[in-house]
Design an enzyme around this catalytic site. Structure first.
Site, PDB file in Angstrom:
ATOM      1  N   ALA A  29      45.669  37.196  42.039  1.00 42.66           N
ATOM      2  CA  ALA A  29      47.108  37.326  42.445  1.00 42.66           C
ATOM      3  C   ALA A  29      46.823  39.132  42.609  1.00 42.66           C
ATOM      4  O   ALA A  29      47.888  40.668  42.815  1.00 42.66           O
ATOM      5  CB  ALA A  29      47.863  38.109  41.118  1.00 42.66           C
ATOM      6  N   SER A  30      45.678  39.669  43.416  1.00 45.45           N
ATOM      7  CA  SER A  30      45.077  41.220  43.659  1.00 45.45           C
ATOM      8  C   SER A  30      45.646  42.225  43.158  1.00 45.45           C
ATOM      9  O   SER A  30      44.997  42.264  42.126  1.00 45.45           O
ATOM     10  CB  SER A  30      45.774  40.932  45.174  1.00 45.45           C
ATOM     11  OG  SER A  30      45.261  40.073  45.549  1.00 45.45           O
ATOM     12  N   HIS A  31      46.274  42.722  43.906  1.00 46.77           N
ATOM     13  CA  HIS A  31      46.867  44.230  43.392  1.00 46.77           C
ATOM     14  C   HIS A  31      47.934  43.854  42.181  1.00 46.77           C
ATOM     15  O   HIS A  31      48.448  45.927  41.994  1.00 46.77           O
ATOM     16  CB  HIS A  31      47.027  44.805  44.246  1.00 46.77           C
ATOM     17  CG  HIS A  31      48.091  44.946  45.095  1.00 46.77           C
ATOM     18  ND1 HIS A  31      47.830  43.458  46.552  1.00 46.77           N
ATOM     19  CD2 HIS A  31      49.765  44.746  45.535  1.00 46.77           C
ATOM     20  CE1 HIS A  31      49.418  43.499  47.054  1.00 46.77           C
ATOM     21  NE2 HIS A  31      49.900  44.182  46.314  1.00 46.77           N
TER      22      HIS A  31
END
Length: 224
Positions: free
Chosen positions: A66-68
């Site tokens: 979910a990256s950042h």
């Protein structure tokens, strides 16, 4: 008559929770709180196997990340054979597959995918040559969710290559390399980047570079 593949997909893993709203596949794939994604991950594994089959059994990638987003979140995205994003026309298939609440709903998704196909909806044995490559970030929820993706691949009878902890670009690159018959490991990826940097700067400047530390926030932050 309902296809045997629809039955296998529906019975092979989690189903959407009652009373929960639909989740949509977008530019970033699926993203939500990790504890709501069990069915989504399983169904993405199934869809990736189907995508491989429709693309002459080339490798398709799946990245659990979910990256950042906050650590409590997670997500998943699909990588096409070129190493690029999932073809836009398949985003609707992904959304409908993730939200299919009955065997008939699953069968309807399969019918839409294989509409006009000479062979129609394949059986599970017919997907034996389909190939899926998976990688995940360092979130605490990722190992379980990645396992569900692999369960979806297995339910469709396809094969799975697990890259383990990976950045999103590493999975995209590995898929492209595998489909070209070229080296694809994380070590190969690092060598590729190092060679590109050396070409850009020149060997002498490259050799003089100090160590570089990258903070990947909630993504993959482990040393490699």
């Amino acid at each position: 008559t309902m296809s045997s593949l629809a039955q296998a997909i529906y019975e092979g893993g989690p189903v959407p929770e009652e009373g929960k709203g639909d989740i949509a596949y977008g530019t970033a794939g699926f993203r939500a709180r990790a504890d709501t994604l069990r069915c989504v991950m399983y169904r993405v594994g199934c869809l990736a196997a189907l995508r491989s089959f429709t693309q002459a059994n080339q490798n398709i990638g799946v990245v659990v990340t979910a990256s950042h987003n906050p650590e409590a979140d997670n997500g998943v995205k699909i990588v096409d054979p070129s190493g690029g994003m999932l073809e836009a026309s398949w985003e609707a298939h992904a959304t409908k597959m993730a939200n299919a609440r009955t065997p008939s709903d699953v069968d309807a998704v399969l019918s839409a995918i294989f509409k006009g196909s000479d062979g129609g909806v394949p059986s599970v044995p017919g997907l034996a040559s389909a190939k899926v490559v998976v990688g995940m970030d360092t979130r605490g929820s990722s190992p379980e969710l990645c396992g569900l993706v692999k369960g979806g691949v297995a339910a469709c009878g396809a094969t799975c290559l697990d890259l383990g902890l990976s950045t999103t670009p590493q999975v995209h690159w590995a898929v492209m390399q595998l489909n070209k018959g070229l080296p694809h490991t994380h070590g190969d990826y690092h060598k590729h980047l190092a060679a590109a940097m050396s070409d850009l700067l020149g060997p002498e400047r490259y050799a003089a570079l100090p160590p570089l530390t990258v903070d990947c926030a909630n993504g993959v932050g482990a040393q490699s």
